[in-house]
Each structure stands twice: as structure tokens, then as C-alpha cells.
Design an enzyme around this catalytic site. Structure first.
Site, short mmCIF file in Angstrom:
data_model
loop_
_atom_site.label_atom_id
_atom_site.label_comp_id
_atom_site.label_asym_id
_atom_site.label_seq_id
_atom_site.Cartn_x
_atom_site.Cartn_y
_atom_site.Cartn_z
N ASN A 86 -47.78 -41.71 9.79
CA ASN A 86 -46.94 -41.69 9.01
C ASN A 86 -47.15 -42.23 7.49
O ASN A 86 -46.81 -43.58 7.50
CB ASN A 86 -46.01 -40.93 8.93
CG ASN A 86 -46.03 -39.36 9.51
OD1 ASN A 86 -47.13 -39.28 9.86
ND2 ASN A 86 -44.85 -39.17 9.67
N VAL A 87 -47.00 -42.57 6.18
CA VAL A 87 -47.02 -42.86 4.85
C VAL A 87 -45.38 -42.74 4.12
O VAL A 87 -45.29 -43.36 2.96
CB VAL A 87 -47.82 -42.88 3.83
CG1 VAL A 87 -49.13 -42.81 3.64
CG2 VAL A 87 -47.96 -40.80 3.11
N ASP A 88 -44.70 -41.30 5.09
CA ASP A 88 -43.70 -41.21 4.58
C ASP A 88 -42.56 -42.32 5.48
O ASP A 88 -42.97 -43.09 5.44
CB ASP A 88 -42.84 -40.45 4.99
CG ASP A 88 -42.11 -40.07 5.92
OD1 ASP A 88 -42.01 -40.85 7.05
OD2 ASP A 88 -43.05 -39.00 6.84
N HIS B 241 -51.70 -46.68 7.82
CA HIS B 241 -52.05 -45.52 6.89
C HIS B 241 -50.88 -46.24 5.66
O HIS B 241 -50.89 -45.19 4.49
CB HIS B 241 -52.20 -44.67 7.07
CG HIS B 241 -53.09 -43.77 8.00
ND1 HIS B 241 -53.40 -42.72 8.90
CD2 HIS B 241 -53.97 -44.55 8.97
CE1 HIS B 241 -54.05 -42.59 9.93
NE2 HIS B 241 -54.65 -43.98 9.95
N GLY C 288 -46.31 -35.28 17.58
CA GLY C 288 -47.24 -34.04 16.24
C GLY C 288 -48.67 -34.68 15.42
O GLY C 288 -47.90 -34.90 13.96
N SER D 20 -52.03 -34.54 15.62
CA SER D 20 -53.42 -33.74 16.07
C SER D 20 -54.45 -34.96 16.64
O SER D 20 -55.46 -34.49 16.98
CB SER D 20 -54.57 -33.03 14.49
OG SER D 20 -54.80 -34.49 12.94
N ASN E 24 -46.01 -31.68 20.81
CA ASN E 24 -46.66 -30.26 19.50
C ASN E 24 -46.25 -29.07 19.60
O ASN E 24 -46.65 -29.13 21.06
CB ASN E 24 -48.07 -31.51 19.38
CG ASN E 24 -49.37 -31.11 18.75
OD1 ASN E 24 -49.26 -29.65 17.54
ND2 ASN E 24 -49.71 -31.68 17.66
N ALA F 77 -41.29 -30.81 17.67
CA ALA F 77 -40.53 -32.70 17.53
C ALA F 77 -39.48 -32.66 17.91
O ALA F 77 -38.56 -33.23 18.95
CB ALA F 77 -40.99 -33.52 16.77
#
Ligand code: BJW
Ligand code: ZN
Length: 251
Positions: free
Chosen positions: A105-107, A122, A197, A199, A223, A239
Site C-alpha cells: 500500500n502507498v498509504d 510500492h 487483503g 488479490s 480476504n 480483515a
């Protein structure tokens, strides 16, 4: 395997574990209101063209479009709060002997929940760098007040006058080398891996749970639905349900 049986077996494995990897994807932040990428109707890639927004060619073609889209997403992340799943990850890091948290995640919701160390495979929306010389951008980053999709011109690099880009990994780009090395080493070393969480469709990150399984680790997927990548060990459900249950069973 039935979810309740798998849950009980996973608690036992965690209790006996030496090194646990927690590997997360967009689904862990979905309940904080941040869109995933590939969920039907709500996923970002069902509404936006990834080739027009998440490639370096797109940035060269239309930097204002790409920068504006990421500013909008930065605003959404800024307004979001960590959810019970992020908080449970922190509890797991506190009550298990060794935990490596790896996110696609980029958060920054893991960090804001209290996670001290997170490997971001990422990149991160909270930082930016020069498209040309790669130097980090030290200025403040905008959040778009416009509706999604509004153009916003990126700032320029004070060193080389190149355009500033979001510090995220686009398709066709390599992942941060040090993070990748640490993540793959952890996958090879762990005895339990929780894949949460995701794919599992984006490589090379998707190799991580497979690698752990190949090395003999107990790899469990959490998931809302089984995915192609999730083998037979899936705790089916959000989750925010399963992670707090796991954390509570361990304290
Ligand atoms: C819940 C839930 C709840 C919902 N609770 N669950 C080998 C084979 C095939 C292709 C390739 C390959 N190697 C490389 C490639 C190409 C490409 C790739 O993998 N493409 C595939 C899509 C086919 N990979 C790359 O280009 C990578 N670079 C690379 O390999 O460099 C070397 C190279 C260079 C040149 C040529 C060849 C090789 C880079 C990949 C970068 C990915 N970037 C993105 C965007 C980041 C910036 C941004 O945010 O805009 O990263 S794409 C997007 O996907 C983002 C995510 O991190 C990533 C993974 O998505 P994730 O997290 O899994 O989200 P979803 O939406 O897919 O899934 C969410 C899941 O949650 C679902 O399953 C839901 O059911 C679930 N869920 N609510 C629990 N409450
Ligand atoms: Zn520069």
C-alpha cells in the site's frame, strides 16, 4: 479448510512462531474508506485507466493529469483513519517474538496505527521525488481540493529543474531494492505468513506468500473472498474481523 478450523490452527502456529511476516494489500485499508484497485465497481482500475495514470509514459505524456490524480488520492488518505485491522497488526507486532510488516500500500495507515517499521514495496503517497534525477522532493506536497481527475501541475526539482513525481512504483518500474531484498529474505525466513487483503496479482510482490509456502511456512490468506493466489488456507471475511480475533487469541 473451514475458516474456524483454520483460525484455531493459525493461532497455534502463531503461538509457536519464531518469525511472522504480515503482508498487506489494499483490502486492509478498504474499511478505512480507501478504494482497492481491482474490486468490481469500487476498485480504482474499474474507474480509471491504469495505463493513463500509473506508468512513467503516462507521466511524460500528461504530468498534470497524473500529479492531480495522486494529489486527490493523497487527500483521501489524509482524511482516512487506521481501522481495527491496522490496530490489530500493531498488537501482533507487540505480542509475537519477531514480526516483519510488508505492505504493497502507498498509504501510511500502518504507521499511523503505531507500526514502527513497515517495508513499503510500492512506495508512499507521502513522499515525492524528481522524475529526472531521483532526488527526494523536500517541499510540501499538495492535496487536491478538486474533484478527482482535475489536473494540477507538478512542482520542479530545485536541483535539475526536472518534474517532481509521486514516490510510488508504477507498472514496468522496479521496486525499491533494499525493501525488496528485506521482504524476500523475510519471506524465506518466516515460519508463519499472513497475507491480508491482496488479490496477489501484481508481481514481483505476489511472489512473497508463494516463496514463504515453498520454504515450509504456514501461509494464511485473509480476504473477503478467495483469490486465485490464496491456496486452500483462506480466512474468508474482512480483515477487521479476523485480525483482531487473532490478536485477542494471542494476548
Ligand atoms: C479485502 C477487504 C477487506 C477488499 N478485508 N480483504 C510476472 C508475471 C506477470 C506480470 C508481471 C510479472 N512481473 C512483472 C509483471 C508486470 C507487472 C504486473 O505484475 N502486472 C500484473 C498486473 C499482471 N509488474 C510490474 O510492472 C512491477 N514492476 C516490475 O515487475 O519491474 C520489473 C520489470 C520491469 C519491466 C518489465 C518487466 C519487469 C511494478 C508493479 C507496481 C504496482 N503498482 C501499483 C500502483 C502503485 C501506485 C498507486 O497506488 O497508484 O501498486 S498497481 C496496484 O496493485 C498497487 C497495489 O499495491 C498493487 C496490488 O494490489 P492489491 O493490494 O492486491 O489490491 P487489489 O485491489 O488487487 O486487491 C484487493 C484485495 O482485497 C481483493 O482480493 C479483495 O477481495 C480484498 N478485500 N476488502 C480483506 N475488508
Ligand atoms: Zn532533479
Amino acid at each position: 479448510m473451514n475458516s474456524e478450523v483454520l483460525f484455531a490452527n493459525t493461532v497455534e502456529r502463531l503461538q509457536a512462531s519464531r518469525h511472522v511476516v504480515i503482508f498487506t494489500g489494499a483490502g486492509i485499508s478498504a474499511e478505512s474508506g480507501i478504494a482497492t484497485f481491482r474490486d468490481h465497481l469500487t476498485g480504482l482500475w474499474s474507474r480509471y485507466d491504469q495505463q493513463q495514470l500509473a506508468t512513467s509514459a503516462a507521466f511524460v505524456r500528461d504530468p498534470g493529469l497524473v500529479w492531480g490524480w495522486y494529489s486527490w488520492r493523497r487527500k483521501l488518505v489524509g482524511k482516512a483513519q487506521p481501522n481495527d485491522a491496522h490496530l490489530a497488526v500493531v498488537k501482533l507486532t507487540q505480542c509475537l517474538p519477531r514480526v516483519t510488516v510488508i505492505t504493497q500500500n502507498v498509504d501510511d495507515l500502518h504507521e499511523r496505527a503505531g507500526c514502527k517499521e513497515v517495508i513499503h514495496l510500492h512506495g508512499n503517497l507521502a513522499s515525492a521525488r524528481c522524475f529526472e534525477c531521483n532526488r527526494p522532493y523536500l517541499g510540501s506536497l499538495p492535496v487536491s481540493t478538486e474533484p478527482d481527475g482535475a489536473r494540477q501541475e507538478p512542482p520542479y526539482c530545485s536541483h535539475c529543474d526536472g518534474r517532481i513525481r509521486p514516490d510510488v512504483v508504477w507498472f514496468g518500474e522496479t521496486l525499491p531494492e533494499e525493501g525488496m531484498m528485506r521482504a524476500f529474505a523475510a519471506a524465506c525466513d518466516c515460519d508463519v505468513l499472513l497475507s491480508i487483503g491482496t488479490s496477489g496479482s501484481v508481481y514481483p510482490a505476489a511472489r512473497i506468500p508463494k516463496l514463504a509456502t515453498e520454504q515450509g511456512a504456514w501461509a494464511v490468506h485473509i480476504n473477503i473472498e478467495p483469490t486465485e493466489a490464496s491456496s486452500d488456507k483462506v480466512l474468508v471475511g474482512p480483515a477487521s474481523l479476523w485480525l483482531p480475533r487473532l490478536a485477542e487469541a494471542l494476548v
